[in-house]
Design a protein around this motif. Structure first.
Motif, mmCIF file in Angstrom:
data_model
loop_
_atom_site.group_PDB
_atom_site.id
_atom_site.type_symbol
_atom_site.label_atom_id
_atom_site.label_comp_id
_atom_site.label_asym_id
_atom_site.label_seq_id
_atom_site.Cartn_x
_atom_site.Cartn_y
_atom_site.Cartn_z
ATOM 1 N N GLY A 1 0.568 -1.327 0.070
ATOM 2 C CA GLY A 1 -0.124 0.003 0.046
ATOM 3 C C GLY A 1 0.760 1.311 -0.104
ATOM 4 N N PRO A 2 1.749 1.464 1.018
ATOM 5 C CA PRO A 2 2.470 2.564 0.961
ATOM 6 C C PRO A 2 3.193 3.060 -0.084
ATOM 7 N N PRO A 3 4.016 2.191 -0.890
ATOM 8 C CA PRO A 3 4.485 2.495 -2.102
ATOM 9 C C PRO A 3 3.831 2.799 -3.224
ATOM 10 N N LEU A 4 2.602 2.351 -3.321
ATOM 11 C CA LEU A 4 1.419 2.667 -4.232
ATOM 12 C C LEU A 4 1.023 4.206 -4.250
ATOM 13 N N VAL A 5 1.115 4.632 -2.867
ATOM 14 C CA VAL A 5 0.605 6.069 -2.687
ATOM 15 C C VAL A 5 1.492 6.866 -3.788
ATOM 16 N N TYR A 6 2.487 6.684 -3.907
ATOM 17 C CA TYR A 6 3.467 7.800 -4.597
ATOM 18 C C TYR A 6 3.145 7.457 -6.265
ATOM 19 N N ALA A 7 2.662 6.703 -6.747
ATOM 20 C CA ALA A 7 2.502 6.476 -8.064
ATOM 21 C C ALA A 7 1.675 7.752 -8.676
ATOM 22 N N ASP A 8 0.741 7.956 -7.943
ATOM 23 C CA ASP A 8 -0.302 9.314 -8.637
ATOM 24 C C ASP A 8 0.497 10.413 -8.442
ATOM 25 N N GLN A 9 1.221 10.652 -7.134
ATOM 26 C CA GLN A 9 2.325 11.763 -7.126
ATOM 27 C C GLN A 9 2.823 11.902 -8.238
ATOM 28 N N ALA A 10 3.705 10.774 -8.825
ATOM 29 C CA ALA A 10 4.706 10.684 -9.677
ATOM 30 C C ALA A 10 3.966 11.002 -11.244
ATOM 31 N N TYR A 11 2.806 10.528 -11.324
ATOM 32 C CA TYR A 11 2.280 10.684 -12.605
ATOM 33 C C TYR A 11 1.807 12.324 -12.695
ATOM 34 N N SER A 12 1.624 12.693 -11.680
ATOM 35 C CA SER A 12 1.389 14.419 -11.632
ATOM 36 C C SER A 12 2.545 15.126 -12.091
ATOM 37 N N ILE B 1 14.189 10.966 3.050
ATOM 38 C CA ILE B 1 13.831 10.379 4.226
ATOM 39 C C ILE B 1 13.283 8.797 4.008
ATOM 40 N N LEU B 2 12.444 8.682 2.884
ATOM 41 C CA LEU B 2 12.011 7.501 2.941
ATOM 42 C C LEU B 2 12.974 6.411 2.538
ATOM 43 N N LEU B 3 14.000 6.816 1.624
ATOM 44 C CA LEU B 3 15.045 5.981 1.360
ATOM 45 C C LEU B 3 16.125 5.722 2.514
ATOM 46 N N ILE B 4 16.479 6.611 3.140
ATOM 47 C CA ILE B 4 17.443 6.335 4.512
ATOM 48 C C ILE B 4 16.568 5.494 5.447
ATOM 49 N N ALA B 5 15.571 6.080 5.762
ATOM 50 C CA ALA B 5 14.910 5.125 7.008
ATOM 51 C C ALA B 5 14.456 3.860 6.492
ATOM 52 N N ILE C 1 11.622 1.431 -1.063
ATOM 53 C CA ILE C 1 13.131 1.608 -1.582
ATOM 54 C C ILE C 1 13.001 1.547 -2.852
ATOM 55 N N LEU C 2 12.425 0.391 -3.751
ATOM 56 C CA LEU C 2 12.320 0.093 -5.245
ATOM 57 C C LEU C 2 11.493 1.295 -5.746
ATOM 58 N N ALA C 3 10.384 1.671 -4.943
ATOM 59 C CA ALA C 3 9.436 2.655 -5.614
ATOM 60 C C ALA C 3 10.181 3.920 -5.466
ATOM 61 N N GLN C 4 11.023 4.463 -4.586
ATOM 62 C CA GLN C 4 11.519 5.701 -4.703
ATOM 63 C C GLN C 4 12.544 5.701 -5.726
ATOM 64 N N VAL C 5 13.493 4.527 -5.624
ATOM 65 C CA VAL C 5 14.418 4.673 -6.851
ATOM 66 C C VAL C 5 13.990 4.593 -8.091
ATOM 67 N N LEU C 6 13.124 3.671 -8.401
ATOM 68 C CA LEU C 6 12.377 3.352 -9.671
ATOM 69 C C LEU C 6 11.353 4.523 -10.221
#
Length: 251
Positions: A15-26, A43-47, A72-77
């Motif tokens: 769930g949490p990684p998918l939250v950023y998909a829409d933000q990325a699209y925007s 913050i997400l990557l380091i944490a 981690i994969l979501a933020q990197v990719l």
């Protein structure tokens, strides 16, 4: 109730990684990351890298480990990599008034405001190597493992703070997707309940409650400020229009 626990665990993992998909699209659609604090990515990557080492010392639920890996994969990719697909969005589409575009940074070593993708990768590789060495030396001490957990979860709990500050400076939530805000507040409420339900380590519970309180502060900002374009964006648009008009006159 076993199926409910399984569903909850899957939700926690993906769930949490998918939250950023829409933000990325925007951001890709607008070609501008204004309104979204790139420090969130840091913050997400380091944490989550730190949380993976915490798991090696204290084997909490696999769902939470997978959540860290997926994040981690979501933020990197999504936010950095896929360079040739124009998707390392927080670098490629950094705000027009960002320190990198203005030619300077007030942070020590320009931390997380570097101009190239390679510099970010080098930092993350160095962080992983440093934490691996420390873990090999100190992992036999329970105090170190406990501190590692508080560092990982404590850092993650500060995730909304850069966004809170960015919203305050802009007096607007322009560029920050409502879906992301709902994902933050709803997701953090869910994970807080999940941590207490599953009896997760105290680090998870304490930090989740703190993070949820910041989420609600951003919700209050949304009600107070709205999401209108801030003056800096309006000025940029006006300058562009004037330049186009001047070009037409010259032609």
């Amino acid at each position: 109730m076993a199926w409910l626990s399984t569903v909850a665990s899957v939700g926690m993992a993906v769930g949490p990684p998918l939250v950023y998909a829409d933000q990325a699209y925007s951001i890709v659609r607008k070609k501008d990351a204004t309104g979204f604090s790139r420090d969130v990515c840091a913050i997400l990557l380091i944490a989550n890298i730190t949380r993976c080492f915490f798991w090696l010392g204290d084997h909490f639920e696999f769902a939470l480990l997978f959540q860290s890996i997926f994040m981690i994969l979501a933020q990197v990719l999504i936010n950095f990599a896929l360079r040739y697909l124009r998707s390392y969005i927080c670098i490629l589409y950094r705000p027009r008034i960002s320190p990198e575009n203005l030619g300077g940074s007030s942070r020590p070593f320009s931390f997380w405001q570097w101009s190239t993708y390679v510099q970010h990768v080098e930092f993350l590789a160095g962080l992983i190597l440093f934490q691996a060495i420390l873990f090999l030396i100190l992992s036999r001490f329970e105090v170190y493992v406990a501190i590692l957990g508080f560092v990982a979860l404590g850092l993650e709990s500060t995730l909304p703070i850069p966004q809170l500050i960015s919203n305050y400076k802009q007096r607007s939530l322009y560029g920050f997707r409502m879906s992301t805000l709902i994902g933050w507040a709803g997701g953090d409420a869910f994970k807080t309940a999940y941590f207490f339900w599953q009896g997760s380590p105290i680090q998870f519970k304490a930090c989740a409650v703190f993070q949820l309180s910041i989420d609600f502060a951003i919700v209050v900002q949304r009600m107070l400020y709205g999401n209108a374009a801030p003056p800096s964006v309006l000025l940029d648009d006006e300058d562009l229009e004037q330049a186009l008009a001047l070009g037409e006159e010259v032609n």
